[in-house]
Motif scaffolding. Structure first.
Motif, mmCIF file in Angstrom:
data_model
loop_
_atom_site.group_PDB
_atom_site.id
_atom_site.type_symbol
_atom_site.label_atom_id
_atom_site.label_comp_id
_atom_site.label_asym_id
_atom_site.label_seq_id
_atom_site.Cartn_x
_atom_site.Cartn_y
_atom_site.Cartn_z
ATOM 1 N N TYR A 1 0.834 -1.203 0.000
ATOM 2 C CA TYR A 1 0.000 0.000 0.000
ATOM 3 C C TYR A 1 0.871 1.256 0.000
ATOM 4 C CZ TYR A 1 -3.904 3.108 0.976
ATOM 5 O OH TYR A 1 -4.833 4.104 0.899
ATOM 6 N N SER A 2 1.929 1.268 0.799
ATOM 7 C CA SER A 2 2.834 2.418 0.810
ATOM 8 C C SER A 2 3.593 2.536 -0.500
ATOM 9 C CB SER A 2 3.823 2.302 1.977
ATOM 10 O OG SER A 2 3.149 2.368 3.214
ATOM 11 N N ILE A 3 4.016 1.403 -1.039
ATOM 12 C CA ILE A 3 4.742 1.420 -2.311
ATOM 13 C C ILE A 3 3.890 2.021 -3.421
ATOM 14 C CG2 ILE A 3 5.746 -0.084 -4.098
ATOM 15 C CD1 ILE A 3 6.549 -1.988 -1.791
ATOM 16 N N SER A 4 2.579 1.802 -3.345
ATOM 17 C CA SER A 4 1.678 2.286 -4.397
ATOM 18 C C SER A 4 1.060 3.638 -4.071
ATOM 19 C CB SER A 4 0.562 1.260 -4.634
ATOM 20 O OG SER A 4 -0.227 1.090 -3.472
ATOM 21 N N ASP A 5 1.653 4.406 -3.160
ATOM 22 C CA ASP A 5 1.088 5.706 -2.770
ATOM 23 C C ASP A 5 0.953 6.678 -3.934
ATOM 24 O OD1 ASP A 5 0.309 5.454 -0.194
ATOM 25 O OD2 ASP A 5 2.127 6.285 0.695
ATOM 26 N N GLY A 6 1.748 6.497 -4.975
ATOM 27 C CA GLY A 6 1.643 7.360 -6.142
ATOM 28 C C GLY A 6 0.291 7.297 -6.820
ATOM 29 N N ARG A 7 -0.510 6.287 -6.498
ATOM 30 C CA ARG A 7 -1.843 6.146 -7.097
ATOM 31 C C ARG A 7 -2.907 6.973 -6.373
ATOM 32 N NH1 ARG A 7 -3.346 1.078 -10.257
ATOM 33 N NH2 ARG A 7 -1.672 1.300 -11.774
ATOM 34 N N ASP A 8 -2.500 7.681 -5.321
ATOM 35 C CA ASP A 8 -3.434 8.521 -4.575
ATOM 36 C C ASP A 8 -3.574 9.861 -5.303
ATOM 37 O OD1 ASP A 8 -4.870 10.024 -2.807
ATOM 38 O OD2 ASP A 8 -3.641 9.557 -1.057
ATOM 39 N N MET A 9 -4.538 9.957 -6.191
ATOM 40 C CA MET A 9 -4.709 11.162 -7.006
ATOM 41 C C MET A 9 -5.230 12.343 -6.196
ATOM 42 S SD MET A 9 -3.646 10.484 -10.023
ATOM 43 C CE MET A 9 -2.347 9.728 -9.035
ATOM 44 N N GLN A 10 -6.021 12.073 -5.156
ATOM 45 C CA GLN A 10 -6.533 13.157 -4.328
ATOM 46 C C GLN A 10 -5.375 13.930 -3.705
ATOM 47 O OE1 GLN A 10 -9.705 14.019 -3.969
ATOM 48 N NE2 GLN A 10 -9.375 15.648 -2.458
ATOM 49 N N TRP A 11 -4.391 13.215 -3.180
ATOM 50 C CA TRP A 11 -3.223 13.850 -2.568
ATOM 51 C C TRP A 11 -2.401 14.572 -3.632
ATOM 52 C CZ3 TRP A 11 -1.653 15.336 1.992
ATOM 53 C CH2 TRP A 11 -0.304 15.572 2.235
ATOM 54 N N TYR A 12 -2.252 13.966 -4.807
ATOM 55 C CA TYR A 12 -1.468 14.579 -5.882
ATOM 56 C C TYR A 12 -2.053 15.936 -6.260
ATOM 57 C CZ TYR A 12 0.980 15.134 -10.324
ATOM 58 O OH TYR A 12 1.767 15.621 -11.348
ATOM 59 N N HIS A 13 -3.352 15.977 -6.502
ATOM 60 C CA HIS A 13 -3.972 17.232 -6.931
ATOM 61 C C HIS A 13 -4.020 18.254 -5.795
ATOM 62 C CE1 HIS A 13 -4.869 15.674 -10.838
ATOM 63 N NE2 HIS A 13 -5.574 14.679 -10.350
ATOM 64 N N GLN A 14 -4.173 17.788 -4.571
ATOM 65 C CA GLN A 14 -4.154 18.702 -3.430
ATOM 66 C C GLN A 14 -2.780 19.363 -3.302
ATOM 67 O OE1 GLN A 14 -5.364 16.953 0.340
ATOM 68 N NE2 GLN A 14 -4.087 18.400 1.472
ATOM 69 N N ARG A 15 -1.712 18.606 -3.481
ATOM 70 C CA ARG A 15 -0.369 19.152 -3.338
ATOM 71 C C ARG A 15 0.024 20.015 -4.543
ATOM 72 N NH1 ARG A 15 -0.197 20.486 0.490
ATOM 73 N NH2 ARG A 15 2.059 20.849 0.471
ATOM 74 N N PHE A 16 -0.596 19.798 -5.697
ATOM 75 C CA PHE A 16 -0.305 20.632 -6.860
ATOM 76 C C PHE A 16 -0.698 22.087 -6.587
ATOM 77 C CE2 PHE A 16 0.607 21.878 -11.027
ATOM 78 C CZ PHE A 16 1.090 20.809 -11.761
ATOM 79 N N LYS A 17 -1.707 22.263 -5.738
ATOM 80 C CA LYS A 17 -2.169 23.614 -5.433
ATOM 81 C C LYS A 17 -1.122 24.415 -4.669
ATOM 82 C CE LYS A 17 -6.968 22.030 -5.256
ATOM 83 N NZ LYS A 17 -8.151 21.800 -4.402
ATOM 84 N N GLU A 18 -0.136 23.724 -4.101
ATOM 85 C CA GLU A 18 0.902 24.407 -3.328
ATOM 86 C C GLU A 18 2.110 24.789 -4.183
ATOM 87 O OE1 GLU A 18 0.462 25.221 -0.124
ATOM 88 O OE2 GLU A 18 -1.552 24.370 -0.315
ATOM 89 N N ILE A 19 2.089 24.427 -5.464
ATOM 90 C CA ILE A 19 3.211 24.743 -6.346
ATOM 91 C C ILE A 19 3.333 26.256 -6.507
ATOM 92 C CG2 ILE A 19 4.100 24.540 -8.695
ATOM 93 C CD1 ILE A 19 4.352 21.994 -7.157
ATOM 94 N N ASP A 20 4.552 26.773 -6.384
ATOM 95 C CA ASP A 20 4.792 28.181 -6.686
ATOM 96 C C ASP A 20 5.900 28.288 -7.731
ATOM 97 O OD1 ASP A 20 7.231 27.797 -5.324
ATOM 98 O OD2 ASP A 20 6.343 28.424 -3.432
ATOM 99 N N ARG A 21 5.949 29.433 -8.358
ATOM 100 C CA ARG A 21 6.892 29.613 -9.446
ATOM 101 C C ARG A 21 8.335 29.643 -8.921
ATOM 102 N NH1 ARG A 21 5.273 31.036 -14.245
ATOM 103 N NH2 ARG A 21 3.346 31.918 -13.427
#
Length: 703
Positions: free
Chosen positions: A683-703
């Motif tokens: 389950y930890s190895i496959s954490d990259g499949r958590d799209m909710q977390w991916y999109h949530q963290r994308f909102k924190e991207i700054d230039r």
């Protein structure tokens, strides 16, 4: 016994957080919960708040740790040192005084409004010996700089017993409290049938924070008369009113003084920080790669200097590239794994920026394929134009976010442009800490260790893994106590495993992980799987990409290992395994795991694990295990339970890292409900499949 790596940086990582900007000041009482002195309030800190408190009011010294995972729920654990009662026989505990362990829980029922108070219900000593068990209902209302609280207490909280229980109108069973002798010192396990039963006592008080809020003055009417204290230890009481003063030295540090029972002084200290917001450090990572106008790009993809491009991608984004491939329609795909940035979108954006600045103009889009343990897990794709618009300031992060397409790895024809010879040898070194808190030998047993992990890839799929720990500095010479058990000694022999040798051979095993289908993963392993067990087993996981749920299973045959630094085996063996369902609630990011199966002592039951992950990467969780092992066979504690806190290394150091450390607390080590420490966690190895977390963290991207 708890095994914790990289603990020492935790203490230093708290320092910058303690200097953070002030937050809303919620006063905490002697027990560590929001309140006045002895009595609680209905107040709650912000989600993510982590508070450590220590208070002394004779004969009690209390150390409490509380965490607020959600703004309406708070939990914690506590050690109470009863300083005028011995822990046990002198030949075992010497002069050590009695240590009581307990777990607390509080829930907000109603949030304060203009006219109505905030209301909360709470349980003290919910899980432990039950010496201080009690429940309460509290209401708090703020008026200007005054915060008033009134409530009803049951059990220890309302031991004064001024009134009959109002719930007795509903049923006669509420009129008396079963096991009331526990308040006088019996060590029977707390029972759910005690909740909100027996006589009650009202309590009330006020917290006044005048001026700039550096001081808080507190007064309360105590619901306890201290005539029925645990271990036949009544305390003289001259007044039911307690008075106190709290001084906020800084946003994260406070000191307390008080006068309680009309005759006894209290001193206390609190250290707190918000794990959701404050667990951050300034970072000195390499700057993003940017193309300059005078820097010409190759005309065709065949002219690209791929070793140089890969080097820039890895330096900027922390994406370790294994190979580069050309797909139809001018798409370049990089295969590898993120090893630096905890927030995967940050690594994706930096890798795309580096590609835009270095590859030929005929490349139209980029794809990054994550392959942890060489498994195709998830793919992030984006058009080059979207990246260039962002780099040159024509768009913002939300526009770039909409341009990223995150899917399962694409199955498309491709031409290999570059491939690195994979490193077969991987290793890591780290300090570690093995600790036990609240035992009869000594309140704190510790061992600082030097840990070495070595992995060697025999083939592309088979990996030989090993972990060794060397005890460098400890006080294990005081470690003499083995807990009693009515079950096979699957964990209570832990002392002999940790003290027989300075070298602790943790693991030496062979493993293989495969992808059986689009969403199905499998792992097999055999060898010395953990420091107490050898054997063989397998895991399976079904986890659709982007899904909030997953299902996994494991099955293992294990045999107990010999004590000390040997690879020998003992007589005890068993088959153990579980089926686990996972569900992550998308709005609060709470992960629920329910496991059902057979445990190491051959008992059968289930484990519920609830945890919350914050945007900072910090995760807090609790678990409880109930099996068919009887209370008598299990022993003190009745069932297995505990608390854990996972901290990202980002909070410790000035360079980004994907690694983390987990601190675990359990009140007792017993044999019931004990699980094998698996060498793989799909389950930890496959954490990259958590799209909710991916999109949530994308909102924190700054230039």
């Amino acid at each position: 016994m708890k095994r914790t790596a990289w603990l020492s940086p935790f203490l230093f990582g708290m320092i910058p957080a303690l200097a953070a900007e002030p937050q809303a000041w919620i006063s905490r009482n002697d027990w560590g919960e929001p309140g006045m002195l002895q009595m609680p309030s209905a107040r709650f800190d912000e989600a993510g708040q982590f508070a450590v408190t220590m208070s002394h009011v004779d004969p009690y010294l209390r150390l409490s740790v509380f965490v607020t995972p959600l703004p309406w729920i708070e939990g914690g654990f506590r050690y109470t040192d009863i300083r005028n009662r011995p822990y046990g026989p002198k030949n075992l505990s010497g002069s050590q005084s009695y240590k009581d362990k307990s777990i607390d829980l509080r829930v907000r029922l109603w949030e304060e409004s203009r006219y109505l108070p905030q209301i909360a219900v709470g349980w003290r000593d919910l899980g432990g010996t039950g010496l201080f068990s009690g429940e309460y209902l509290a209401a708090s209302k703020r008026w200007s700089t005054l915060d008033f609280t009134a409530g009803l207490g049951w059990g220890y909280v309302g031991a004064r017993g001024d009134f009959d229980n109002p719930l007795g109108w509903l049923s006669d069973k509420f009129k008396t409290r079963p096991g009331a002798n526990k308040i006088s010192g019996a060590t029977d396990q707390f029972g759910f049938d005690q909740w909100f039963r027996g006589p009650v006592s009202p309590f009330f008080g006020v917290v006044w924070q005048p001026g700039d809020g550096r001081f808080a003055f507190k007064a309360e009417y105590d619901g306890n008369d201290y005539k029925h204290e645990p271990l036949n230890n009544p305390q003289k009481t001259s007044s039911p009113f307690n008075l106190g003063l709290e001084y906020r030295y800084s946003p994260g540090v406070r000191f307390s003084l008080g006068w309680e029972r009309g005759n006894t002084a209290m001193v206390g200290i609190q250290i707190s920080l918000n794990l959701a917001d404050d667990w951050k450090q300034p970072k000195f990572d390499p700057p993003p790669v940017r193309r300059t106008p005078e820097q010409p790009l190759p005309a065709q993809v065949q002219q690209v200097n791929w070793p140089e491009v890969v080097k820039k991608v890895e330096e900027s984004s922390g994406f370790a590239v294994q190979r580069v491939a050309l797909r139809p329609h001018g798409e370049v795909a990089l295969y590898g794994e993120h090893i630096r940035y905890r927030d995967t979108p940050k690594g994706d954006v930096r890798a795309a920026q580096a590609l835009d600045a270095t590859v030929s103009e005929d490349v139209r889009s980029f794809a990054l394929v994550q392959e942890p343990l060489k498994l195709g897990m998830v793919e992030s794709g984006v058009s080059r134009q979207k990246v260039r618009d962002y780099v040159e300031g024509r768009s913002e992060a939300p526009d770039l976010h909409r341009g990223f397409d995150v899917t399962a790895p694409t199955k498309a024809p491709e031409q290999i442009l570059y491939e690195e010879e994979p490193s077969r040898l991987e290793y890591w070194m780290a300090p570690g800490l093995i600790q036990n808190i609240g035992g009869p030998d000594s309140f704190y047993l510790y061992s600082l260790t030097a840990n070495l992990g070595i992995d060697y890839w025999l083939t592309d799929r088979w990996r030989l893994g090993s972990v060794m720990a060397l005890r460098v500095l400890d006080n294990f010479d005081k470690f003499r106590y083995d807990g009693p058990s009515g079950l096979p000694r699957v964990r209570t022999d832990i002392r002999r495993y940790l003290t027989t040798s300075k070298l602790i051979p943790d693991r030496l095993y062979l493993s293989r992980v495969d992808k059986l289908g689009e969403d199905i993963f499998q792992g097999v392993y055999f060898g010395w799987l953990e420091y107490m067990y050898a054997g063989a087993g397998g895991q399976w996981l079904y986890r659709p990409i982007g899904s909030e749920w997953a299902v996994g299973a494991n099955l293992n045959w294990v045999k107990q290992r010999d004590f000390g630094a040997t690879l020998g085996l003992r007589d005890y063996d068993t088959i153990t395994g579980h089926v686990t369902g996972y569900y992550r609630e998308p709005h609060t990011d709470i992960l629920a795991k329910l496991s059902v199966g057979r445990y190491l002592a051959k008992d059968i039951g289930g484990t519920l694990d609830l945890s919350r992950r914050f945007a900072s990467g910090v995760e807090v969780g609790v678990w409880a295990t109930i099996t068919d092992a009887s209370t008598k066979a299990f022993g003190e504690g009745s069932f297995d339970k505990g608390f854990y806190l996972t901290l990202p290394f980002d909070g410790f150091f000035t360079k980004s890292s994907r690694r983390s450390t987990t601190l675990v607390w359990t009140p007792l080590t017993r044999d019931g409900g004990q699980r094998l420490s698996l060498p793989l966690d799909l389950y930890s190895i496959s954490d990259g499949r958590d799209m909710q977390w991916y999109h949530q963290r994308f909102k924190e991207i700054d230039r």
